[in-house]
Design a protein around this motif. Structure first.
Motif, PDB file in Angstrom:
ATOM      1  N   ARG A  97       1.394  19.821  19.427  1.00  0.00           N
ATOM      2  CA  ARG A  97       2.252  21.015  19.330  1.00  0.00           C
ATOM      3  C   ARG A  97       2.912  21.103  17.956  1.00  0.00           C
ATOM      4  NH1 ARG A  97       4.229  19.403  24.974  1.00  0.00           N
ATOM      5  NH2 ARG A  97       2.968  20.676  26.394  1.00  0.00           N
ATOM      6  N   ILE A  98       3.358  19.949  17.430  1.00  0.00           N
ATOM      7  CA  ILE A  98       3.960  19.945  16.092  1.00  0.00           C
ATOM      8  C   ILE A  98       2.917  20.307  15.042  1.00  0.00           C
ATOM      9  CG2 ILE A  98       4.827  18.390  14.297  1.00  0.00           C
ATOM     10  CD1 ILE A  98       7.010  19.316  16.067  1.00  0.00           C
ATOM     11  N   SER A  99       1.699  19.779  15.187  1.00  0.00           N
ATOM     12  CA  SER A  99       0.632  20.079  14.228  1.00  0.00           C
ATOM     13  C   SER A  99       0.325  21.574  14.204  1.00  0.00           C
ATOM     14  CB  SER A  99      -0.629  19.287  14.575  1.00  0.00           C
ATOM     15  OG  SER A  99      -0.395  17.900  14.499  1.00  0.00           O
ATOM     16  N   ALA A 100       0.230  22.175  15.395  1.00  0.00           N
ATOM     17  CA  ALA A 100      -0.048  23.610  15.472  1.00  0.00           C
ATOM     18  C   ALA A 100       1.102  24.419  14.875  1.00  0.00           C
ATOM     19  CB  ALA A 100      -0.288  24.013  16.927  1.00  0.00           C
ATOM     20  N   PHE A 101       2.328  23.979  15.124  1.00  0.00           N
ATOM     21  CA  PHE A 101       3.510  24.654  14.590  1.00  0.00           C
ATOM     22  C   PHE A 101       3.516  24.585  13.067  1.00  0.00           C
ATOM     23  CE2 PHE A 101       8.044  24.657  13.386  1.00  0.00           C
ATOM     24  CZ  PHE A 101       8.475  25.819  14.006  1.00  0.00           C
ATOM     25  N   ARG A 102       3.171  23.408  12.528  1.00  0.00           N
ATOM     26  CA  ARG A 102       3.163  23.218  11.077  1.00  0.00           C
ATOM     27  C   ARG A 102       2.031  23.999  10.423  1.00  0.00           C
ATOM     28  NH1 ARG A 102       2.997  17.948  11.107  1.00  0.00           N
ATOM     29  NH2 ARG A 102       0.731  17.831  11.007  1.00  0.00           N
ATOM     30  N   GLU A 112      17.045  20.404  17.713  1.00  0.00           N
ATOM     31  CA  GLU A 112      16.892  21.270  18.884  1.00  0.00           C
ATOM     32  C   GLU A 112      15.562  22.021  18.820  1.00  0.00           C
ATOM     33  OE1 GLU A 112      19.547  21.087  16.984  1.00  0.00           O
ATOM     34  OE2 GLU A 112      20.984  20.137  18.363  1.00  0.00           O
ATOM     35  N   GLN A 113      15.218  22.477  17.614  1.00  0.00           N
ATOM     36  CA  GLN A 113      13.942  23.174  17.448  1.00  0.00           C
ATOM     37  C   GLN A 113      12.772  22.213  17.663  1.00  0.00           C
ATOM     38  OE1 GLN A 113      13.060  24.587  13.488  1.00  0.00           O
ATOM     39  NE2 GLN A 113      11.889  26.332  14.257  1.00  0.00           N
ATOM     40  N   PHE A 114      12.935  20.976  17.190  1.00  0.00           N
ATOM     41  CA  PHE A 114      11.900  19.960  17.395  1.00  0.00           C
ATOM     42  C   PHE A 114      11.669  19.723  18.885  1.00  0.00           C
ATOM     43  CE2 PHE A 114      10.716  15.503  18.079  1.00  0.00           C
ATOM     44  CZ  PHE A 114       9.569  15.407  17.295  1.00  0.00           C
ATOM     45  N   GLN A 115      12.747  19.621  19.653  1.00  0.00           N
ATOM     46  CA  GLN A 115      12.612  19.400  21.095  1.00  0.00           C
ATOM     47  C   GLN A 115      11.989  20.608  21.776  1.00  0.00           C
ATOM     48  OE1 GLN A 115      16.299  18.584  23.126  1.00  0.00           O
ATOM     49  NE2 GLN A 115      15.271  17.851  24.977  1.00  0.00           N
ATOM     50  N   MET A 116      12.325  21.802  21.306  1.00  0.00           N
ATOM     51  CA  MET A 116      11.771  23.013  21.903  1.00  0.00           C
ATOM     52  C   MET A 116      10.258  23.092  21.663  1.00  0.00           C
ATOM     53  SD  MET A 116      12.720  26.991  21.070  1.00  0.00           S
ATOM     54  CE  MET A 116      11.993  26.840  19.424  1.00  0.00           C
ATOM     55  N   VAL A 117       9.827  22.706  20.458  1.00  0.00           N
ATOM     56  CA  VAL A 117       8.402  22.774  20.129  1.00  0.00           C
ATOM     57  C   VAL A 117       7.620  21.693  20.868  1.00  0.00           C
ATOM     58  CG1 VAL A 117       6.708  22.546  18.270  1.00  0.00           C
ATOM     59  CG2 VAL A 117       8.823  23.826  17.885  1.00  0.00           C
ATOM     60  N   THR A 118       8.138  20.469  20.869  1.00  0.00           N
ATOM     61  CA  THR A 118       7.413  19.347  21.481  1.00  0.00           C
ATOM     62  C   THR A 118       7.565  19.289  22.990  1.00  0.00           C
ATOM     63  OG1 THR A 118       9.326  17.902  21.110  1.00  0.00           O
ATOM     64  CG2 THR A 118       7.616  17.948  19.401  1.00  0.00           C
ATOM     65  N   GLN A 119       8.629  19.932  23.523  1.00  0.00           N
ATOM     66  CA  GLN A 119       8.924  19.919  24.962  1.00  0.00           C
ATOM     67  C   GLN A 119       9.181  18.496  25.475  1.00  0.00           C
ATOM     68  OE1 GLN A 119       6.071  22.209  27.246  1.00  0.00           O
ATOM     69  NE2 GLN A 119       5.849  23.743  25.623  1.00  0.00           N
ATOM     70  N   LEU A 120       9.834  17.690  24.639  1.00  0.00           N
ATOM     71  CA  LEU A 120      10.190  16.332  25.041  1.00  0.00           C
ATOM     72  C   LEU A 120      11.476  16.352  25.861  1.00  0.00           C
ATOM     73  CD1 LEU A 120       9.479  14.427  21.695  1.00  0.00           C
ATOM     74  CD2 LEU A 120       8.062  14.440  23.755  1.00  0.00           C
ATOM     75  N   SER A 121      11.636  15.368  26.721  1.00  0.00           N
ATOM     76  CA  SER A 121      12.828  15.286  27.564  1.00  0.00           C
ATOM     77  C   SER A 121      14.029  14.817  26.748  1.00  0.00           C
ATOM     78  CB  SER A 121      12.585  14.325  28.727  1.00  0.00           C
ATOM     79  OG  SER A 121      12.375  13.011  28.240  1.00  0.00           O
TER      80      SER A 121
END
Length: 285
Positions: A97-102, A112-121
């Motif tokens: 997900r991070i790769s696609a975002f980048r 917060e944006q990192f957690q939203m993109v990765t969907q980590l708990s």
């Protein structure tokens, strides 16, 4: 005069005792003189699958030991790659997900944006937060940073020099030497996807290389039949470790063989990087 017999009669108990003693003497003499045969113990014969399992366990143990000794330094979460994700214990889908975002030209501006993109708990974020370091100019920026695209061709990937690779933004003398050394070791690139097997090249950097180089004369590859290969065979694919190879082998045994690529892609240990390499070396036949 009464005559006495010169022979003294033995009682029944005495006769039994003498017979028992004679039998005992015969048994002792028999075992003392009986030729001893050496018992040959044959070592257990290990079949290929058992030997493969032992080899996999040994390599997994070494990988865990190496992983426990790795020191992770804080890094920009925008550049989360497969290696960092593996060391931090993140699922491959989060790295994808991070790769696609980048690759879409965006940058991570906050945790917060990192957690939203990765969907980590929340618990995972709390554990890895000390390793995520946002540059100050990104923290204060309200807009995602755009990546400048380079389009002019440089040459063929299999004939390029280190100086050619250095023309790519993000590649210096170290990475250019890594690419050249890897190319020589495998006998030339068979597909652009093999760049994913080189340590330190993330998806964004590989995308730049693909846009600036061609591959006019790829080397030929003998495809590995995934439905017949052992875990050791699968582990020979550059960039595919024993853990991923074992996961493929176990999944194949579980479902009775792979019928399409999506079944391989659904294995949790296989991210975009691993799948790109698998497509180069494996066959579903």
């Amino acid at each position: 005069m009464e005559r006495y017999s010169s022979r003294r009669k033995l009682t029944a108990g005495q006769r039994d005792g003498i017979l028992f003693l004679m039998a005992l003497i015969l048994v002792v003499l028999f075992y003392r003189n009986f030729p001893k045969k050496e018992v040959e113990l044959n070592a257990p014969v290990l079949d290929d699958e058992m030997r493969c399992q032992i080899e996999l366990l040994d390599n997994l143990r070494r990988e865990r030991q190496m992983k426990s000794r790795v020191v992770i330094y804080p890094f920009n979460p925008t550049f989360l790659n497969d290696y960092r994700g593996y060391i931090l214990g993140l699922p491959p889908v989060a790295v994808d997900r991070i790769s696609a975002f980048r690759e879409s030209g965006n940058w991570i501006n906050s945790l917060e944006q990192f957690q939203m993109v990765t969907q980590l708990s929340d618990s995972v974020m709390e554990r890895i937060a000390p390793y995520l370091e946002l540059p100050e100019f990104l923290q204060n920026s309200g807009k995602p940073r755009q990546v400048v695209k380079e389009t002019s061709l440089i040459g063929d990937l299999n004939t390029a020099t280190q100086e050619d690779f250095i023309q790519i933004r993000g590649i210096g003398s170290v990475k250019s030497k890594q690419i050249k050394t890897f190319r020589e070791r495998i006998g030339g690139f068979a597909h652009m996807h093999e760049l994913y097997a080189i340590y330190g090249l993330d998806a964004e950097l590989i995308k730049r290389i693909k846009s600036r180089f061609t591959l006019d004369q790829p080397r030929s590859v003998d495809l590995i039949r995934v439905n017949q290969a052992s875990a050791s065979d699968l582990a020979t694919i550059p960039g595919i470790g024993y853990e991923v190879a074992r996961s493929i082998w176990l999944e194949r045994r579980k479902i009775g063989g792979f019928k399409n690529w999506s079944e391989l892609r659904s294995i949790p240990e296989i991210g975009l990087r691993e799948f790109a390499l698998i497509e180069v070396y494996l066959s579903l036949e």
